[in-house]
Design an enzyme around this catalytic site. Structure first.
Site, PDB file in Angstrom:
ATOM      1  N   ASP A 150       0.834  -1.206   0.000  1.00 36.69           N
ATOM      2  CA  ASP A 150       0.000   0.000   0.000  1.00 36.69           C
ATOM      3  C   ASP A 150       0.874   1.264   0.000  1.00 36.69           C
ATOM      4  O   ASP A 150       0.541   2.269  -0.639  1.00 36.69           O
ATOM      5  CB  ASP A 150      -0.924  -0.003   1.221  1.00 36.69           C
ATOM      6  N   HIS A 179      -5.200  -3.746   5.794  1.00 39.08           N
ATOM      7  CA  HIS A 179      -4.936  -4.048   4.385  1.00 39.08           C
ATOM      8  C   HIS A 179      -6.151  -4.736   3.757  1.00 39.08           C
ATOM      9  O   HIS A 179      -6.112  -5.912   3.408  1.00 39.08           O
ATOM     10  CB  HIS A 179      -3.677  -4.920   4.237  1.00 39.08           C
TER      11      HIS A 179
HETATM   12  P1  NAD Z   1      -0.348 -18.410  -5.244  1.00 40.02           P
HETATM   13  O1  NAD Z   1      -1.532 -19.291  -5.244  1.00 40.02           O
HETATM   14  O2  NAD Z   1       0.287 -18.084  -6.543  1.00 40.02           O
HETATM   15  O3  NAD Z   1       0.790 -19.034  -4.310  1.00 40.02           O
HETATM   16  C1  NAD Z   1       0.515 -19.492  -3.038  1.00 40.02           C
HETATM   17  C2  NAD Z   1       1.484 -20.596  -2.712  1.00 40.02           C
HETATM   18  O4  NAD Z   1       1.208 -21.041  -1.386  1.00 40.02           O
HETATM   19  C3  NAD Z   1       1.385 -21.828  -3.643  1.00 40.02           C
HETATM   20  O5  NAD Z   1       2.653 -22.121  -4.211  1.00 40.02           O
HETATM   21  C4  NAD Z   1       0.925 -22.940  -2.718  1.00 40.02           C
HETATM   22  O6  NAD Z   1       1.480 -24.207  -3.047  1.00 40.02           O
HETATM   23  C5  NAD Z   1       1.472 -22.425  -1.391  1.00 40.02           C
HETATM   24  N1  NAD Z   1       0.866 -23.062  -0.235  1.00 40.02           N
HETATM   25  C6  NAD Z   1      -0.390 -23.568  -0.093  1.00 40.02           C
HETATM   26  N2  NAD Z   1      -0.518 -24.138   1.111  1.00 40.02           N
HETATM   27  C7  NAD Z   1       0.663 -23.973   1.745  1.00 40.02           C
HETATM   28  C8  NAD Z   1       1.162 -24.355   3.013  1.00 40.02           C
HETATM   29  N3  NAD Z   1       0.416 -25.016   3.893  1.00 40.02           N
HETATM   30  N4  NAD Z   1       2.444 -24.037   3.323  1.00 40.02           N
HETATM   31  C9  NAD Z   1       3.214 -23.353   2.462  1.00 40.02           C
HETATM   32  N5  NAD Z   1       2.811 -22.996   1.239  1.00 40.02           N
HETATM   33  C10 NAD Z   1       1.538 -23.295   0.885  1.00 40.02           C
HETATM   34  O7  NAD Z   1      -0.767 -17.057  -4.486  1.00 40.02           O
HETATM   35  P2  NAD Z   1       0.033 -15.667  -4.430  1.00 40.02           P
HETATM   36  O8  NAD Z   1      -0.383 -14.814  -5.571  1.00 40.02           O
HETATM   37  O9  NAD Z   1       1.480 -15.935  -4.236  1.00 40.02           O
HETATM   38  O10 NAD Z   1      -0.611 -15.015  -3.113  1.00 40.02           O
HETATM   39  C11 NAD Z   1      -0.393 -15.597  -1.854  1.00 40.02           C
HETATM   40  C12 NAD Z   1      -1.182 -14.848  -0.783  1.00 40.02           C
HETATM   41  O11 NAD Z   1      -0.680 -13.510  -0.653  1.00 40.02           O
HETATM   42  C13 NAD Z   1      -2.673 -14.708  -1.085  1.00 40.02           C
HETATM   43  O12 NAD Z   1      -3.422 -14.941   0.092  1.00 40.02           O
HETATM   44  C14 NAD Z   1      -2.821 -13.258  -1.513  1.00 40.02           C
HETATM   45  O13 NAD Z   1      -4.101 -12.740  -1.296  1.00 40.02           O
HETATM   46  C15 NAD Z   1      -1.792 -12.598  -0.622  1.00 40.02           C
HETATM   47  N6  NAD Z   1      -1.342 -11.267  -1.047  1.00 40.02           N
HETATM   48  C16 NAD Z   1      -1.110 -10.347  -0.058  1.00 40.02           C
HETATM   49  C17 NAD Z   1      -0.655  -9.093  -0.387  1.00 40.02           C
HETATM   50  C18 NAD Z   1      -0.359  -8.087   0.689  1.00 40.02           C
HETATM   51  O14 NAD Z   1      -0.179  -6.910   0.380  1.00 40.02           O
HETATM   52  N7  NAD Z   1      -0.263  -8.482   1.942  1.00 40.02           N
HETATM   53  C19 NAD Z   1      -0.434  -8.755  -1.734  1.00 40.02           C
HETATM   54  C20 NAD Z   1      -0.671  -9.711  -2.700  1.00 40.02           C
HETATM   55  C21 NAD Z   1      -1.142 -10.983  -2.356  1.00 40.02           C
HETATM   56  C1  LMR Z   2      -3.270  -6.508  -3.004  1.00 40.24           C
HETATM   57  O1  LMR Z   2      -3.506  -5.483  -2.352  1.00 40.24           O
HETATM   58  O2  LMR Z   2      -2.901  -6.472  -4.180  1.00 40.24           O
HETATM   59  C2  LMR Z   2      -3.390  -7.843  -2.315  1.00 40.24           C
HETATM   60  O3  LMR Z   2      -3.986  -7.718  -1.062  1.00 40.24           O
HETATM   61  C3  LMR Z   2      -4.047  -8.889  -3.159  1.00 40.24           C
HETATM   62  C4  LMR Z   2      -5.511  -8.642  -3.348  1.00 40.24           C
HETATM   63  O4  LMR Z   2      -6.270  -9.602  -3.216  1.00 40.24           O
HETATM   64  O5  LMR Z   2      -5.899  -7.522  -3.680  1.00 40.24           O
END
Ligand code: NAD
Ligand code: LMR
Length: 316
Positions: A150, A179
């Site tokens: 953010d 967030h």
């Molecule tokens: P993704 O599906 O591409 O990757 C997630 C990974 O987690 C996969 O490789 C999966 O195998 C793994 N996984 C599943 N269960 C698991 C476990 N028990 N232990 C370890 N790994 C495990 O998803 P992504 O795009 O990488 O996003 C991941 C998370 O981050 C989502 O919840 C998304 O909403 C969040 N996110 C947060 C922010 C933020 O600003 N905080 C920003 C973007 C995404």
């Molecule tokens: C973001 O802000 O991009 C992440 O929290 C992923 C989402 O689901 O928006």
């Protein structure tokens, strides 16, 4: 320093691991864990980049070997949004994953700094806090919800095609609250200068709040933000490392417990130290439009916090 990434084979995990391999200080160790079988391959692939960072991949059901001795644990594990979903829709899938991984952290690296990326961050950090409390190793200074994306977006949106040079100094715009949706409150008033009328300020806030959904919609079912998120997590991790190694004056925004009267967990500016949060910093004074936005979102934020706490208490 040993840095563990849990969820390392995912959309965020892979570019984050690449950036860490490139930018961690020489001599660091990078432990990549993901149940996806390709994780060892990701580690082998990264090991061919000639930097002085040792990288090892771990898969299977158990992250313990990856976590043993870790100083910092970054957690981008779990599922991501598709168009039409809210971050809160991920709760039922991701809460169990976070709970399980943090139980392993409590056993294998109880003094590590843990940075949670998994959504919904507003509820996942309370889940993690409850798990660590039950294990008897909770220290609020060491648990963070990652909200740097953010901040990064707020900085980027200051520039435009007409004024690409308008990027502010890194870290000048705090983003407070949480967030998700309207809990994300960028404080552009910290930039100083002309802010525009109330509608213009509200619109700038709205653009940052909407940014995650814009990425989800543009990726059209293929996931949410991964690349800017990887950059943001690298930035936050390097700040944690610098502070842990004794550098003074490192300030970041993060979703942490304590320091705010109106919600037990709140994203705010924190000064980092050797043990994580050294001090929560005030964000006053702010513009009345920003204050109204904070006041309006507090009931929702507190509800998301409550959901995370209840999830663990009902199970344990
Ligand atoms: P993704 O599906 O591409 O990757 C997630 C990974 O987690 C996969 O490789 C999966 O195998 C793994 N996984 C599943 N269960 C698991 C476990 N028990 N232990 C370890 N790994 C495990 O998803 P992504 O795009 O990488 O996003 C991941 C998370 O981050 C989502 O919840 C998304 O909403 C969040 N996110 C947060 C922010 C933020 O600003 N905080 C920003 C973007 C995404
Ligand atoms: C973001 O802000 O991009 C992440 O929290 C992923 C989402 O689901 O928006």
């Amino acid at each position: 320093m040993k840095i563990a990434v849990l969820g390392a084979a995912g959309g965020i995990g892979q570019p984050l691991s690449l950036l860490l391999k490139m930018h961690l200080p020489a001599g660091s160790e990078l432990a990549l864990y993901d149940p996806a079988p390709m994780t060892r391959g990701v580690a082998v692939d990264l090991s061919h980049i000639p930097t002085a960072v040792r990288v090892k991949g771990y898969t299977g059901r158990d992250p313990d070997a990856a976590l043993e001795g870790a100083d910092i644990v970054l957690i981008p594990a779990g599922i991501a949004r598709k168009p039409g979903m809210e971050r809160s829709d991920l709760f039922k899938f991701n809460a169990g994953i976070v709970m399980d991984l943090v139980q392993h952290c409590a056993r294998c690296c109880p003094a590590a700094l843990i940075a949670l990326i998994t959504n919904p961050v507003n509820s996942m950090v309370p889940v993690a806090a409850e798990v660590l409390k039950l294990a008897g190793v909770y220290d609020a200074r060491r648990l963070f919800g990652l909200t740097t994306l953010d901040v990064v977006r707020s900085e980027s949106f200051c520039a435009s095609d007409e004024r690409p040079e308008a990027l502010p100094v890194q870290g000048v715009i705090p983003v407070v609250g949480g967030h998700s949706g309207n809990t994300i409150i960028p404080l552009f008033s910290h930039l100083g200068g002309e802010l525009g009328d109330d509608a213009a300020i509200a619109e700038r806030i709205r653009r940052v709040q909407q940014a995650g959904t814009d990425v989800v919609d543009a990726k059209a079912g293929a996931g949410s933000a991964t690349l800017a998120m990887a950059y943001a997590a690298l930035r936050f991790c390097l700040s944690l490392l610098r502070a842990r190694q004794g550098e003074l004056g490192i300030i970041e925004c993060a979703y942490v417990e304590g320091g705010h009267a109106a919600a037990p967990f709140f994203s705010q500016r924190v000064r980092l130290g050797v043990d994580g949060v050294a001090e929560v910093l005030s964000y006053a004074p702010i513009h009345p439009v920003e204050q109204a936005a904070i006041d309006a979102m507090l009931p929702g934020l507190n509800e998301e916090i409550r959901q995370g706490i209840d999830f663990v208490r009902q199970l344990m």
